[in-house]
Design a protein around this motif. Structure first.
Motif, PDB file in Angstrom:
ATOM      1  N   LYS A 127       3.093  26.678  18.533  1.00  0.00           N
ATOM      2  CA  LYS A 127       4.578  26.125  18.527  1.00  0.00           C
ATOM      3  C   LYS A 127       4.693  25.330  19.969  1.00  0.00           C
ATOM      4  N   GLU A 128       4.155  25.738  21.080  1.00  0.00           N
ATOM      5  CA  GLU A 128       4.317  25.270  22.211  1.00  0.00           C
ATOM      6  C   GLU A 128       3.744  23.945  22.629  1.00  0.00           C
ATOM      7  N   HIS A 129       2.214  23.842  21.763  1.00  0.00           N
ATOM      8  CA  HIS A 129       1.711  22.662  21.905  1.00  0.00           C
ATOM      9  C   HIS A 129       2.323  21.362  21.264  1.00  0.00           C
ATOM     10  N   LEU A 130       3.261  21.758  20.155  1.00  0.00           N
ATOM     11  CA  LEU A 130       4.012  20.726  19.669  1.00  0.00           C
ATOM     12  C   LEU A 130       4.965  20.281  20.638  1.00  0.00           C
ATOM     13  N   TYR A 131       5.708  21.395  21.050  1.00  0.00           N
ATOM     14  CA  TYR A 131       6.938  21.375  21.865  1.00  0.00           C
ATOM     15  C   TYR A 131       6.501  20.445  23.180  1.00  0.00           C
ATOM     16  N   THR A 132       5.079  20.727  23.627  1.00  0.00           N
ATOM     17  CA  THR A 132       4.605  19.878  24.602  1.00  0.00           C
ATOM     18  C   THR A 132       4.509  18.411  24.338  1.00  0.00           C
ATOM     19  N   SER A 133       4.266  18.006  23.173  1.00  0.00           N
ATOM     20  CA  SER A 133       3.936  16.570  22.799  1.00  0.00           C
ATOM     21  C   SER A 133       4.990  16.089  22.680  1.00  0.00           C
ATOM     22  N   VAL A 134       6.114  16.732  22.140  1.00  0.00           N
ATOM     23  CA  VAL A 134       7.636  16.172  22.142  1.00  0.00           C
ATOM     24  C   VAL A 134       7.977  15.727  23.608  1.00  0.00           C
ATOM     25  N   THR A 135       7.763  16.522  24.590  1.00  0.00           N
ATOM     26  CA  THR A 135       8.175  16.172  25.857  1.00  0.00           C
ATOM     27  C   THR A 135       7.445  15.051  26.481  1.00  0.00           C
ATOM     28  N   ARG A 191      18.335  15.024  24.538  1.00  0.00           N
ATOM     29  CA  ARG A 191      19.011  15.929  25.589  1.00  0.00           C
ATOM     30  C   ARG A 191      17.764  16.458  26.692  1.00  0.00           C
ATOM     31  N   PHE A 192      17.766  15.872  27.739  1.00  0.00           N
ATOM     32  CA  PHE A 192      16.489  16.089  28.598  1.00  0.00           C
ATOM     33  C   PHE A 192      16.514  17.596  29.091  1.00  0.00           C
ATOM     34  N   ARG A 193      17.798  18.316  28.722  1.00  0.00           N
ATOM     35  CA  ARG A 193      17.730  19.708  29.137  1.00  0.00           C
ATOM     36  C   ARG A 193      16.915  20.669  28.036  1.00  0.00           C
ATOM     37  N   ASP A 194      16.674  20.041  26.782  1.00  0.00           N
ATOM     38  CA  ASP A 194      16.081  20.640  25.721  1.00  0.00           C
ATOM     39  C   ASP A 194      14.587  20.390  25.843  1.00  0.00           C
ATOM     40  N   LEU A 195      14.035  19.787  26.629  1.00  0.00           N
ATOM     41  CA  LEU A 195      12.743  19.595  26.508  1.00  0.00           C
ATOM     42  C   LEU A 195      11.983  20.304  27.285  1.00  0.00           C
ATOM     43  N   GLN A 196      10.984  20.444  27.078  1.00  0.00           N
ATOM     44  CA  GLN A 196      10.100  21.603  27.847  1.00  0.00           C
ATOM     45  C   GLN A 196       9.258  21.264  28.991  1.00  0.00           C
ATOM     46  N   ALA A 197       9.344  21.954  30.112  1.00  0.00           N
ATOM     47  CA  ALA A 197       8.403  21.705  31.121  1.00  0.00           C
ATOM     48  C   ALA A 197       7.112  21.552  30.853  1.00  0.00           C
TER      49      ALA A 197
END
Lengths: 76, 464
Positions: free
Chosen positions: B250-258, B423-429
């Motif tokens: 899941k974190e891989h896709l989350y990283t791609s989103v950011t 929402r920038f606060r929602d994006l993962q570092a």
């Protein structure tokens, strides 16, 4: 139960609904969409925290969603 | 919407999971974009033939072409046409409200949020219709993006409002409607060039990101594949498709989103002004943006902005659509199979749960492209029987321009929604290694896209 029935799409750990997917990955809906054709039937396996294809993927940790809801005992 | 939720396989119905099949026709927004786009087009043709083009023009009203110079002038326009705007609002509300409800979006969330979106869109059109808007570079896509970002991040709009901010749905409908003004001959002649350029870009960018990520920075190969395809093809949508092929976390896709969202926003702001500074032909700039932007919606915003700046929006968006939608997006299914094959054959089998399946090319095909082709063919066939004089005096003002206005509404909904959902606060570092792996790919993508669009195929894109 045949092999097809044990695919991830029928597992209780599988999240395939678009609204739930967009909640699970914040920002997914900014420049994309879980409602689009491109996603196919990709969903999130909450047990392994990874993405799988609901209709073709499978693993030994399968837990039948329907059996759980009917109260039937789960596979070990 | 119990039935819909069951269809989405949430309530235990899915004992025999299989690809969605026919249910996709009413559960996926690609198909709804086709139904709505072609439906509007066919209705417009029937109204035109019945001599009722006044109704069509009334429904397609917008203040974008007003060229107002005083607020009194603007106010008079709205007071004179208040009832038309009300009918138009109801038109959009019914179309989007019913279709999203069938897809499972709660109407109690969609309706109030869509009211806000419609009112903001009127404000965007009004700004674009100001006589001095061009002088201050107040292009509607940029203004919509900035206003949306401010509202989402400063005023913190509630998350449930995202139900109506359907970026992808609106852009897909807009592209299907765009097909109505896109001669099929242009699609057929430009298609091979677009596909050739897209193939070069897709292969080079994906492989650069993947090998820099794995060989140089030692990152997880699943993460490398996910961000590689995200940068090379179609942003987060492509990443999501490939995530299942390689069993990405899941974190891989989350990283791609950011990464995709961050760079896409930068590109929306940079590419139009860079094109302007270099004095690029709008067709050439559209092709460059089509090879360099990651998502259809973001690229459309950039191409539309530069088209307005250069005074030829038509050429910019046509080249963009050929390059991005027809060229690059088609690679999603192919990459999905390729990565599934690599994951199961080359990588350890235990890392993946499935085999490559050629049918994925169709399953993951961006179906709204079919609507674009159908709209192009239908309108080309219909208008082919008119003489050039009749076309310019009757067909263009009474049929095509109202459809262009409806298309512009869909795009404004989209551009606003990009900002409103970011929402920038929602994006993962994101870690530095991942950031640089992707950024190097972006640099290669933009440079190669420039060379191909300007120097290799430049004369071709300039003739669009």
């Amino acid at each position: 139960m045949g092999a097809t029935q044990r695919c991830c799409g029928a597992c209780r750990y599988f999240t395939g609904a678009p609204a739930a997917l967009e909640r699970a990955v914040p920002g997914l809906n900014i420049l994309s969409s879980a409602y689009g054709s491109v996603r196919g039937d990709t969903g999130l396996c909450e047990r392994h925290d990874s993405f799988v294809t609901g209709s073709t993927a499978a693993c030994p940790a399968f837990a039948d969603r329907a059996r759980r809801e009917s109260g039937a005992p789960q596979d070990p | 919407m119990t039935t819909t939720q069951e269809a989405w396989n949430e309530s235990g119905e899915g004992r025999k999971p299989e690809p969605m099949g026919w249910k996709e026709l009413y559960l996926k927004e690609d198909w709804w974009a086709i139904w709505l786009g072609l439906g509007m087009m066919i209705a417009a043709i029937l109204i035109f033939q019945g001599g009722g083009s006044g109704l069509l023009k009334a429904l397609a009203i917008n203040p974008g072409g007003l060229k107002w110079s005083s607020l009194g002038q603007l106010g008079a326009h709205f007071s004179q046409n208040a009832s038309l705007y009300l009918y138009q609002f109801l038109f959009w509300l019914v179309l989007f409200g019913v279709s999203t409800a069938i897809m499972g979006v709660p109407s109690r969330q969609f309706i109030p949020a869509f009211i806000v979106l419609y009112l903001l869109s009127i404000v965007m059109f009004a700004i674009a219709g100001w006589a001095n808007a061009a002088k201050f570079n107040l292009e509607a896509p940029l203004v919509a993006l900035v206003l949306g970002l401010l509202l989402a991040n400063v005023f913190r709009l509630p998350k449930w409002m995202d139900s109506a901010f359907r970026v992808e749905y609106f852009i897909k409908l807009g592209i299907v409607l765009l097909g109505a003004t896109f001669p099929i001959t242009l699609v057929l002649t430009a298609g091979p060039v677009a596909i050739a350029q897209a193939t070069a870009i897709s292969l080079v960018t994906c492989l650069v990101i993947y090998f820099v990520a794995t060989r140089t920075f030692g990152l997880d190969r699943r993460l490398a594949a996910v961000i590689g395809v995200g940068g090379a093809v179609c942003g987060v949508s492509a990443s999501m498709a490939i995530a299942a092929s390689v069993n990405a976390k899941k974190e891989h896709l989350y990283t791609s989103v950011t990464l995709v969202v961050g760079w896409a926003l930068v590109m929306i702001l940079v590419l139009p002004f860079a094109s302007s500074a270099m004095g690029l032909h709008p067709g050439v700039a559209g092709a460059w943006i089509g090879t360099s932007e990651f998502a259809d919606a973001a690229g459309f915003a950039a191409a539309s902005t530069y088209g307005h700046m250069a005074g030829n929006e038509d050429a910019a968006i046509k080249a963009f659509v050929l390059m991005k939608v027809i060229g690059r997006d088609l690679w999603i299914g192919i990459w999905s199979i390729v990565w599934a094959a690599i994951a199961t054959i080359v990588w350890e089998k235990k890392e993946t749960g499935r085999r490559p399946d050629a049918r994925e090319i169709w399953w993951r095909f961006p179906k709204f492209v079919i609507g674009f082709f159908a709209a192009s063919m239908l309108m080309t066939a219909f208008t082919g029987s008119f003489s050039p004089a009749d076309f310019n005096s009757a067909v263009r003002p009474n049929l095509l321009l109202p459809l262009v206005s409806l298309r512009t509404w869909a795009f404004i909904f989209c551009f606003l929604s990009i900002g409103l959902t970011t929402r920038f606060r929602d994006l993962q570092a994101v870690g530095w290694k991942t950031f640089w792996a992707f950024t190097i790919g972006v640099a290669v993508n933009v440079t190669l896209g420039y060379i191909l669009s300007v120097h290799v195929f430049g004369s071709y894109w300039a003739s669009i």
